[in-house]
Design an enzyme around this catalytic site. Structure first.
Site, PDB file in Angstrom:
ATOM      1  N   GLU A 363       0.836  -1.219   0.000  1.00 14.86           N
ATOM      2  CA  GLU A 363       0.000   0.000   0.000  1.00 14.86           C
ATOM      3  C   GLU A 363       0.869   1.267   0.000  1.00 14.86           C
ATOM      4  O   GLU A 363       0.548   2.273   0.631  1.00 14.86           O
ATOM      5  CB  GLU A 363      -1.017  -0.044   1.141  1.00 14.86           C
ATOM      6  CG  GLU A 363      -1.907  -1.281   0.976  1.00 14.86           C
ATOM      7  CD  GLU A 363      -3.276  -1.202   1.598  1.00 14.86           C
ATOM      8  OE1 GLU A 363      -3.725  -0.072   1.885  1.00 14.86           O
ATOM      9  OE2 GLU A 363      -3.900  -2.258   1.752  1.00 14.86           O
TER      10      GLU A 363
HETATM   11  N1  CAA Z   1      -6.074  11.704  -4.052  1.00 13.02           N
HETATM   12  C1  CAA Z   1      -6.490  12.199  -5.238  1.00 13.02           C
HETATM   13  N2  CAA Z   1      -5.671  12.378  -6.290  1.00 13.02           N
HETATM   14  C2  CAA Z   1      -4.379  12.062  -6.115  1.00 13.02           C
HETATM   15  C3  CAA Z   1      -3.868  11.547  -4.913  1.00 13.02           C
HETATM   16  C4  CAA Z   1      -4.789  11.366  -3.854  1.00 13.02           C
HETATM   17  N3  CAA Z   1      -4.403  10.875  -2.666  1.00 13.02           N
HETATM   18  N4  CAA Z   1      -2.554  11.334  -5.062  1.00 13.02           N
HETATM   19  C5  CAA Z   1      -2.234  11.699  -6.303  1.00 13.02           C
HETATM   20  N5  CAA Z   1      -3.349  12.131  -6.944  1.00 13.02           N
HETATM   21  C6  CAA Z   1      -3.445  12.674  -8.297  1.00 13.02           C
HETATM   22  C7  CAA Z   1      -2.538  13.874  -8.457  1.00 13.02           C
HETATM   23  O1  CAA Z   1      -3.149  15.057  -7.997  1.00 13.02           O
HETATM   24  C8  CAA Z   1      -2.339  13.897  -9.955  1.00 13.02           C
HETATM   25  O2  CAA Z   1      -3.460  14.447 -10.612  1.00 13.02           O
HETATM   26  P1  CAA Z   1      -3.437  15.950 -11.250  1.00 13.02           P
HETATM   27  O3  CAA Z   1      -2.332  15.914 -12.268  1.00 13.02           O
HETATM   28  O4  CAA Z   1      -4.789  16.091 -11.850  1.00 13.02           O
HETATM   29  O5  CAA Z   1      -3.160  16.863 -10.117  1.00 13.02           O
HETATM   30  C9  CAA Z   1      -2.321  12.419 -10.300  1.00 13.02           C
HETATM   31  O6  CAA Z   1      -2.958  11.740  -9.235  1.00 13.02           O
HETATM   32  C10 CAA Z   1      -0.923  11.865 -10.472  1.00 13.02           C
HETATM   33  O7  CAA Z   1      -0.248  12.093  -9.260  1.00 13.02           O
HETATM   34  P2  CAA Z   1       1.290  12.470  -9.234  1.00 13.02           P
HETATM   35  O8  CAA Z   1       1.579  13.549 -10.229  1.00 13.02           O
HETATM   36  O9  CAA Z   1       1.644  12.732  -7.805  1.00 13.02           O
HETATM   37  O10 CAA Z   1       1.920  11.091  -9.776  1.00 13.02           O
HETATM   38  P3  CAA Z   1       3.307  10.458  -9.470  1.00 13.02           P
HETATM   39  O11 CAA Z   1       3.488   9.376 -10.444  1.00 13.02           O
HETATM   40  O12 CAA Z   1       4.378  11.488  -9.338  1.00 13.02           O
HETATM   41  O13 CAA Z   1       3.130   9.845  -7.992  1.00 13.02           O
HETATM   42  C11 CAA Z   1       2.324   8.205  -6.476  1.00 13.02           C
HETATM   43  C12 CAA Z   1       2.017   9.068  -7.654  1.00 13.02           C
HETATM   44  C13 CAA Z   1       1.930   8.944  -5.206  1.00 13.02           C
HETATM   45  C14 CAA Z   1       3.781   7.825  -6.363  1.00 13.02           C
HETATM   46  C15 CAA Z   1       1.456   6.947  -6.704  1.00 13.02           C
HETATM   47  O14 CAA Z   1       1.861   6.322  -7.898  1.00 13.02           O
HETATM   48  C16 CAA Z   1       1.520   5.960  -5.576  1.00 13.02           C
HETATM   49  O15 CAA Z   1       0.852   6.146  -4.569  1.00 13.02           O
HETATM   50  N6  CAA Z   1       2.317   4.891  -5.741  1.00 13.02           N
HETATM   51  C17 CAA Z   1       2.278   3.783  -4.788  1.00 13.02           C
HETATM   52  C18 CAA Z   1       1.293   2.759  -5.240  1.00 13.02           C
HETATM   53  C19 CAA Z   1       0.822   1.913  -4.124  1.00 13.02           C
HETATM   54  O16 CAA Z   1       0.575   2.360  -3.020  1.00 13.02           O
HETATM   55  N7  CAA Z   1       0.613   0.639  -4.425  1.00 13.02           N
HETATM   56  C20 CAA Z   1       0.057  -0.246  -3.471  1.00 13.02           C
HETATM   57  C21 CAA Z   1      -0.522  -1.423  -4.178  1.00 13.02           C
HETATM   58  S1  CAA Z   1      -2.002  -1.996  -3.480  1.00 13.02           S
HETATM   59  C22 CAA Z   1      -1.543  -2.995  -2.206  1.00 13.02           C
HETATM   60  O17 CAA Z   1      -0.425  -3.047  -1.787  1.00 13.02           O
HETATM   61  C23 CAA Z   1      -2.683  -3.708  -1.587  1.00 13.02           C
HETATM   62  C24 CAA Z   1      -2.357  -4.947  -0.927  1.00 13.02           C
HETATM   63  O18 CAA Z   1      -2.258  -5.964  -1.534  1.00 13.02           O
HETATM   64  C25 CAA Z   1      -2.258  -4.973   0.540  1.00 13.02           C
END
Ligand code: CAA
Length: 380
Positions: A363
Site C-alpha cells: 500500500e
Molecule cells: N487523491 C487524489 N488524487 C491524487 C492523490 C490522492 N491521494 N494522489 C495523487 N493524486 C493525483 C494527483 O493530484 C495527480 O493528478 P493531477 O495531475 O490532476 O493533479 C495524479 O494523481 C498523479 O499524481 P502524481 O503527479 O503525484 O503522480 P506520481 O506518479 O508522481 O506519484 C504516487 C504518484 C503517489 C507515487 C502513486 O503512484 C503511488 O501512490 N504509488 C504507490 C502505489 C501503491 O501504493 N501501491 C500499493 C498497491 S495496493 C496494495 O499493496 C494492496 C495490498 O495488496 C495490501
C-alpha cells in the site's frame, strides 16, 4: 481533546482481542508454516461484522467509524497479521471504494456478500512494471460495444485466489496517461481470468498473494466504477484510507511483539534476577513502549481525521510510515529480548518480525509515503 474511547469502540477492541486469542492464535503457527489461508477464521470474522466494518448497514455492513476499524485491525494484528490483511483489503480497499464511488446497482449487488463473508474482495493495481510507479499501467481495457475486454497481468495481489470480486485498475486511453486509467469490477468466474501460482513469502504467509492474468476478459460496461479516466484517482483515494488500515496493522504487530517481550522479560531469569530487572532490557522495553504510543497517536489521529471528513492523505501516510518503522524496530528488539528463544517459531516473535517487513512495502513503500508527505508539506 478527548483520548478516551467510547463504549462501542471499547467493545469492538475487546471483541477483536478475544477473537484473536481464542480463534486465530491456536492455528497461526500451522497456517504460517503451511501457508494455509484462514478460510474458516475469515468466515467467523464476517459473522462478527468485521469484513464490512465501515459499510452502511443498508448494504449489510456494520456502519462503524474508522477508529473502530483501526482498533480491530490493531488487536487482530497483535496475533495474526495474515488474517488482518485479508480483512484490511476487504474493508478499506474494496468495500470502501465500492461504497464511496460505486453506482447503486454495484453497491446492492456486491457489498452484502463482501460484508457477510460469502465473498472476499481483492484490489488489483500493481503490475510487474507498475509497483510504486502506479501510473505506468500496462493492463488494457478496450471498449467493444457494451463491454470492455481486459488484457494484462497484475502482481502481488492480496486475496489473489481466495477473492471472488476483483477491483481492477486498467488503461482505457493510453494517450491520456494516468488520466486515461479506469477501474472495473471483475468476477472470478469470468472466462480468460487466470489466478497464477501462490507467492512463497517471508511473512503474512497465511494470506494468499498471487499474480493474476487477464486474457481478453469481457467485463460489462456497468461494471466500470465511475467515468472512464477515474481509475487513478479511485486508486489514490482508496489507498489513502487503506494506508490507515496498514498503519493499524503495523501498530498491532509492534504492540503484540512488545507484550510478548514484556511478559517474557518479567519471567526469564539471568544472573539471579528477572531479565527485566537488568537495565539493558528495561531500557529496551521503555523504548519500545514509547515508540508504540507515538505510533498509536498518529494512527488514531489519521482515523479521527477521516471520521471528521477532513483530508487524511498526509496523516495516513505519516501514520503508515512511522508505524511500519516501529513495527520493524520493536519486533526486532522483541526477538533480542527473547534471545535464543526469539529465534524459535513457537515463541511467536520471529513471526511478528517477519510479518512487520511487509508493512514498509505494501500500500505504498516507506519511500512513497515520504514522497506523499514531502509533497504535502512543500506544496505551499
Ligand atoms: N487523491 C487524489 N488524487 C491524487 C492523490 C490522492 N491521494 N494522489 C495523487 N493524486 C493525483 C494527483 O493530484 C495527480 O493528478 P493531477 O495531475 O490532476 O493533479 C495524479 O494523481 C498523479 O499524481 P502524481 O503527479 O503525484 O503522480 P506520481 O506518479 O508522481 O506519484 C504516487 C504518484 C503517489 C507515487 C502513486 O503512484 C503511488 O501512490 N504509488 C504507490 C502505489 C501503491 O501504493 N501501491 C500499493 C498497491 S495496493 C496494495 O499493496 C494492496 C495490498 O495488496 C495490501
Amino acid at each position: 481533546m478527548d483520548f478516551e474511547l467510547n463504549e462501542e469502540q471499547k467493545l469492538i477492541k475487546e471483541a477483536a482481542s478475544n477473537f484473536a486469542n481464542q480463534v486465530l492464535l491456536p492455528t497461526i503457527l500451522e497456517r504460517d508454516e503451511t501457508q494455509t489461508f484462514p478460510t474458516q477464521e475469515i468466515k467467523q470474522l464476517a459473522e462478527l461484522g468485521f469484513m464490512g466494518m465501515m459499510v452502511n448497514p443498508i448494504y449489510g455492513g456494520s456502519g462503524l467509524d474508522t477508529l473502530s476499524y483501526v482498533l480491530a485491525m490493531e488487536e487482530l494484528s497483535k496475533i495474526d497479521a495474515a488474517a488482518s490483511v485479508v480483512m484490511s483489503v476487504n474493508n478499506s480497499l474494496v468495500c470502501w471504494g465500492l461504497e464511496k464511488y460505486g453506482s447503486s446497482q454495484q453497491k446492492e449487488k456486491y457489498l452484502p456478500n463482501l460484508c457477510n463473508g460469502e465473498k472476499i474482495g481483492a484490489f488489483c493495481l500493481s503490475e510487474p512494471e507498475a509497483g510504486s510507479d502506479a501510473t505506468s499501467q500496462k493492463t488494457m481495457a478496450v471498449k467493444k460495444g457494451d463491454y470492455y475486454e481486459i488484457t494484462g497481468t497484475k502482481n502481488w495481489i492480496t486475496n489473489g485466489s481466495s477473492a471472488s470480486i476483483y477491483l481492477v485498475i486498467a488503461q482505457t486511453d493510453p494517450k491520456k496517461g494516468y488520466k486515461g486509467i479506469s477501474v472495473f469490477i471483475v468476477e472470478k468466474d469470468s472466462p480468460g481470468f487466470v489466478v497464477g501460482p501462490k507467492e512463497n513469502k517471508l511473512g503474512i504467509r497465511s494470506s494468499d498473494t498471487h499474480s493474476l492474468q487477464f486474457n481478453a476478459v469481457k467485463v460489462p460496461i456497468e461494471n466500470r466504477i465511475g467515468e472512464e479516466g477515474f481509475g487513478f484517482t479511485f486508486a489514490m483515494k482508496t489507498l489513502s484510507g487503506g494506508r490507515i488500515g496498514i498503519a493499524a496493522q503495523a501498530l498491532g504487530i509492534a504492540a503484540g511483539a512488545y507484550e510478548l517481550a514484556l511478559n517474557y522479560a518479567k519471567q526469564r531469569e539471568a544472573f539471579g534476577k528477572s531479565i527485566s530487572q537488568h537495565q539493558a532490557i528495561a531500557f529496551k522495553l521503555a523504548q519500545m513502549h514509547t515508540k508504540i504510543e507515538a505510533a498509536r497517536n498518529l494512527v488514531y489521529k489519521a482515523a479521527w481525521e477521516k471520521d471528521q471528513g477532513m483530508n487524511y492523505d498526509l496523516s495516513g501516510a505519516m501514520a503508515k510510515l512511522y508505524a511500519s518503522e516501529v513495527a520493524m524496530k520493536v519486533s526486532t528488539e522483541a526477538v533480542q529480548v527473547f534471545g535464543g528463544n526469539g529465534f524459535v517459531k513457537e515463541y511467536h516473535v520471529e513471526r511478528l518480525m517477519r510479518d512487520a517487513k511487509i508493512t514498509q512495502i505494501y500500500e505504498g513503500t516507506s519511500e512513497i509515503q515520504q514522497m506523499v508527505i514531502s509533497r504535502a508539506i512543500l506544496k505551499n
